[in-house]
Design a protein around this motif. Structure first.
Motif, PDB file in Angstrom:
ATOM      1  N   LYS A 272       7.074  14.468  -5.306  1.00  0.00           N
ATOM      2  CA  LYS A 272       6.592  15.794  -4.895  1.00  0.00           C
ATOM      3  C   LYS A 272       5.132  15.736  -4.458  1.00  0.00           C
ATOM      4  CE  LYS A 272       5.582  18.614  -8.117  1.00  0.00           C
ATOM      5  NZ  LYS A 272       5.628  19.515  -9.300  1.00  0.00           N
ATOM      6  N   GLU A 273       4.328  14.925  -5.151  1.00  0.00           N
ATOM      7  CA  GLU A 273       2.905  14.815  -4.835  1.00  0.00           C
ATOM      8  C   GLU A 273       2.659  13.940  -3.599  1.00  0.00           C
ATOM      9  OE1 GLU A 273       0.493  16.478  -6.320  1.00  0.00           O
ATOM     10  OE2 GLU A 273       2.012  17.461  -7.591  1.00  0.00           O
ATOM     11  N   ASN A 274       3.654  13.144  -3.223  1.00  0.00           N
ATOM     12  CA  ASN A 274       3.500  12.220  -2.084  1.00  0.00           C
ATOM     13  C   ASN A 274       4.717  12.346  -1.165  1.00  0.00           C
ATOM     14  OD1 ASN A 274       1.100  10.442  -3.261  1.00  0.00           O
ATOM     15  ND2 ASN A 274       2.615  10.652  -4.890  1.00  0.00           N
TER      16      ASN A 274
ATOM     17  N   ASN B 251       0.837  -1.190   0.000  1.00  0.00           N
ATOM     18  CA  ASN B 251       0.000   0.000   0.000  1.00  0.00           C
ATOM     19  C   ASN B 251       0.873   1.241   0.000  1.00  0.00           C
ATOM     20  OD1 ASN B 251      -2.348  -1.591   0.238  1.00  0.00           O
ATOM     21  ND2 ASN B 251      -2.091  -1.692   2.466  1.00  0.00           N
ATOM     22  N   ARG B 252       0.259   2.387  -0.228  1.00  0.00           N
ATOM     23  CA  ARG B 252       1.015   3.636  -0.283  1.00  0.00           C
ATOM     24  C   ARG B 252       1.239   4.209   1.112  1.00  0.00           C
ATOM     25  NH1 ARG B 252      -1.425   6.820  -5.615  1.00  0.00           N
ATOM     26  NH2 ARG B 252      -0.848   5.196  -7.135  1.00  0.00           N
ATOM     27  N   GLU B 253       1.836   3.411   1.955  1.00  0.00           N
ATOM     28  CA  GLU B 253       2.148   3.823   3.317  1.00  0.00           C
ATOM     29  C   GLU B 253       3.568   3.354   3.623  1.00  0.00           C
ATOM     30  OE1 GLU B 253      -0.719   1.791   5.601  1.00  0.00           O
ATOM     31  OE2 GLU B 253      -2.431   3.003   4.891  1.00  0.00           O
TER      32      GLU B 253
ATOM     33  N   GLY C 104       5.546  13.366   1.895  1.00  0.00           N
ATOM     34  CA  GLY C 104       5.646  12.876   3.262  1.00  0.00           C
ATOM     35  C   GLY C 104       5.987  11.399   3.315  1.00  0.00           C
ATOM     36  N   THR C 105       5.296  10.601   2.518  1.00  0.00           N
ATOM     37  CA  THR C 105       5.552   9.156   2.495  1.00  0.00           C
ATOM     38  C   THR C 105       6.927   8.849   1.925  1.00  0.00           C
ATOM     39  OG1 THR C 105       3.190   8.705   2.230  1.00  0.00           O
ATOM     40  CG2 THR C 105       4.706   6.929   1.672  1.00  0.00           C
ATOM     41  N   PHE C 106       7.304   9.547   0.851  1.00  0.00           N
ATOM     42  CA  PHE C 106       8.613   9.321   0.234  1.00  0.00           C
ATOM     43  C   PHE C 106       9.732   9.706   1.197  1.00  0.00           C
ATOM     44  CE2 PHE C 106       6.453   8.389  -3.550  1.00  0.00           C
ATOM     45  CZ  PHE C 106       7.351   7.979  -4.521  1.00  0.00           C
ATOM     46  N   LEU C 107       9.554  10.807   1.929  1.00  0.00           N
ATOM     47  CA  LEU C 107      10.576  11.244   2.884  1.00  0.00           C
ATOM     48  C   LEU C 107      10.747  10.214   3.997  1.00  0.00           C
ATOM     49  CD1 LEU C 107      12.528  13.382   3.992  1.00  0.00           C
ATOM     50  CD2 LEU C 107      10.567  14.459   5.135  1.00  0.00           C
ATOM     51  N   ALA C 108       9.636   9.781   4.592  1.00  0.00           N
ATOM     52  CA  ALA C 108       9.707   8.807   5.686  1.00  0.00           C
ATOM     53  C   ALA C 108      10.266   7.474   5.197  1.00  0.00           C
ATOM     54  CB  ALA C 108       8.317   8.612   6.294  1.00  0.00           C
ATOM     55  N   THR C 109       9.826   7.042   4.014  1.00  0.00           N
ATOM     56  CA  THR C 109      10.294   5.763   3.458  1.00  0.00           C
ATOM     57  C   THR C 109      11.781   5.824   3.128  1.00  0.00           C
ATOM     58  OG1 THR C 109       8.104   5.322   2.531  1.00  0.00           O
ATOM     59  CG2 THR C 109       9.953   4.084   1.614  1.00  0.00           C
ATOM     60  N   GLY C 110      12.199   6.903   2.493  1.00  0.00           N
ATOM     61  CA  GLY C 110      13.607   7.055   2.136  1.00  0.00           C
ATOM     62  C   GLY C 110      14.505   7.100   3.361  1.00  0.00           C
ATOM     63  N   LEU C 111      14.110   7.864   4.374  1.00  0.00           N
ATOM     64  CA  LEU C 111      14.910   7.972   5.598  1.00  0.00           C
ATOM     65  C   LEU C 111      15.015   6.633   6.316  1.00  0.00           C
ATOM     66  CD1 LEU C 111      13.783  11.387   7.148  1.00  0.00           C
ATOM     67  CD2 LEU C 111      16.021  10.815   6.200  1.00  0.00           C
TER      68      LEU C 111
ATOM     69  N   CYS D 170       6.432  -0.109  -6.792  1.00  0.00           N
ATOM     70  CA  CYS D 170       5.248  -0.970  -6.846  1.00  0.00           C
ATOM     71  C   CYS D 170       4.050  -0.292  -6.191  1.00  0.00           C
ATOM     72  CB  CYS D 170       5.524  -2.294  -6.144  1.00  0.00           C
ATOM     73  SG  CYS D 170       6.659  -3.386  -7.012  1.00  0.00           S
ATOM     74  N   ALA D 171       4.296   0.403  -5.097  1.00  0.00           N
ATOM     75  CA  ALA D 171       3.205   1.044  -4.368  1.00  0.00           C
ATOM     76  C   ALA D 171       2.552   2.156  -5.175  1.00  0.00           C
ATOM     77  CB  ALA D 171       3.731   1.589  -3.037  1.00  0.00           C
ATOM     78  N   TYR D 172       3.351   2.914  -5.912  1.00  0.00           N
ATOM     79  CA  TYR D 172       2.816   4.097  -6.584  1.00  0.00           C
ATOM     80  C   TYR D 172       2.574   3.918  -8.079  1.00  0.00           C
ATOM     81  CZ  TYR D 172       3.202   6.816  -2.370  1.00  0.00           C
ATOM     82  OH  TYR D 172       3.004   7.294  -1.100  1.00  0.00           O
ATOM     83  N   LEU D 173       3.239   2.974  -8.692  1.00  0.00           N
ATOM     84  CA  LEU D 173       3.046   2.769 -10.131  1.00  0.00           C
ATOM     85  C   LEU D 173       2.557   1.366 -10.462  1.00  0.00           C
ATOM     86  CD1 LEU D 173       6.185   4.713 -11.397  1.00  0.00           C
ATOM     87  CD2 LEU D 173       3.805   5.404 -11.615  1.00  0.00           C
TER      88      LEU D 173
END
Length: 243
Positions: free
Chosen positions: A185-187, A15-17, A189-196, A229-232
């Motif tokens: 850019k559109e997501n 999921n996108r989380e 918060g999730t990308f920042l938390a996931t990347g970190l 996979c989550a976003y595309l």
């Protein structure tokens, strides 16, 4: 000209989380750990050989940096500028190996047989664009680091899914960079938390006497795949066809 032949297969997508993406990445990583370790060993052996060629002792250099109190002069160290340049070039030439690991993860996810040669698919497919993308991201990251450590933390998530886009969509370097940026850019918060979180887990091996990095460092590449996979959507398995 080489091309990809695609066909639908079974597989999972998170999921996108952040929690779902990291959990999915862990499941994938357990299945391809051996190949991830091989990729890291190749990288570390190459780095060690470069050190020998330029007469650099990284352990001694780290000790000098600690004792210098922040006044260590990198460029006054004999052979260090050439070593840094050679290391950067080596890292750039190894970037298709990261793409190969992502390809192997997708084969595992779609329950297809994995071959050792799959690890090197990035040297046969979209090779030039992978190198260009790696160079661009290296330049962007270098500028961010030069502005202090904090900017790279916020820039890195924008680059998170570029490698999977290069592989699964056979995109150009600019298109991969642009698409990764726009989706992140559109997501953000999730990308920042996931990347970190992905980076922190990847560097966790430092606490296992350093050698643990061989086991943990490649994890961030799996995070890239799971985020894609989550976003595309889960990519269809791609089979490389020779000309």
């Amino acid at each position: 000209m080489s091309e990809f032949n695609e066909f639908d297969q079974q597989g999972s997508a998170p999921n996108r989380e952040t929690g779902s993406i990291i959990s999915h990445a862990f499941e994938m990583y357990k299945g391809v750990l051996g190949y991830a370790v091989v990729a890291m060993i190749v990288y570390m052996l190459g780095g060690y050989i470069i050190q020998l060629i330029f007469g650099i002792d990284s352990a001694s250099m780290v000790e000098e940096m600690r004792e210098s109190g922040g006044n260590f002069n990198y460029w006054s160290t004999p052979g260090l500028p050439l070593y840094m340049g050679a290391s950067s070039l080596f890292g750039l030439l190894l970037s298709p190996l990261y793409v190969g690991l992502i390809y192997i993860v997708n084969k595992y996810n779609t329950k297809n047989p994995i071959e050792f040669s799959d690890l090197f698919i990035g040297y046969r497919q979209n090779f030039v664009n992978i190198l260009i993308y790696s160079l661009l991201t290296w330049l962007i990251s270098s500028v961010a680091l030069a502005l202090c450590v904090l900017p790279i933390i916020f820039v890195y998530p924008l680059l998170l899914i570029g490698y999977p886009i290069l592989l699964f969509e056979n995109a150009s370097a600019i298109d991969a960079l642009s698409k990764s940026f726009n989706i992140a850019k559109e997501n953000y918060g999730t990308f920042l938390a996931t990347g970190l979180l992905g980076v922190l887990i990847s560097f966790a091996g430092i606490f296992l006497c350093g050698i643990g990095l061989i086991l943990t460092a490649p994890f961030i590449m799996i995070v890239m795949y799971s985020t894609y996979c989550a976003y595309l959507g889960k990519p269809r398995q791609i089979m490389f066809k020779q000309p």
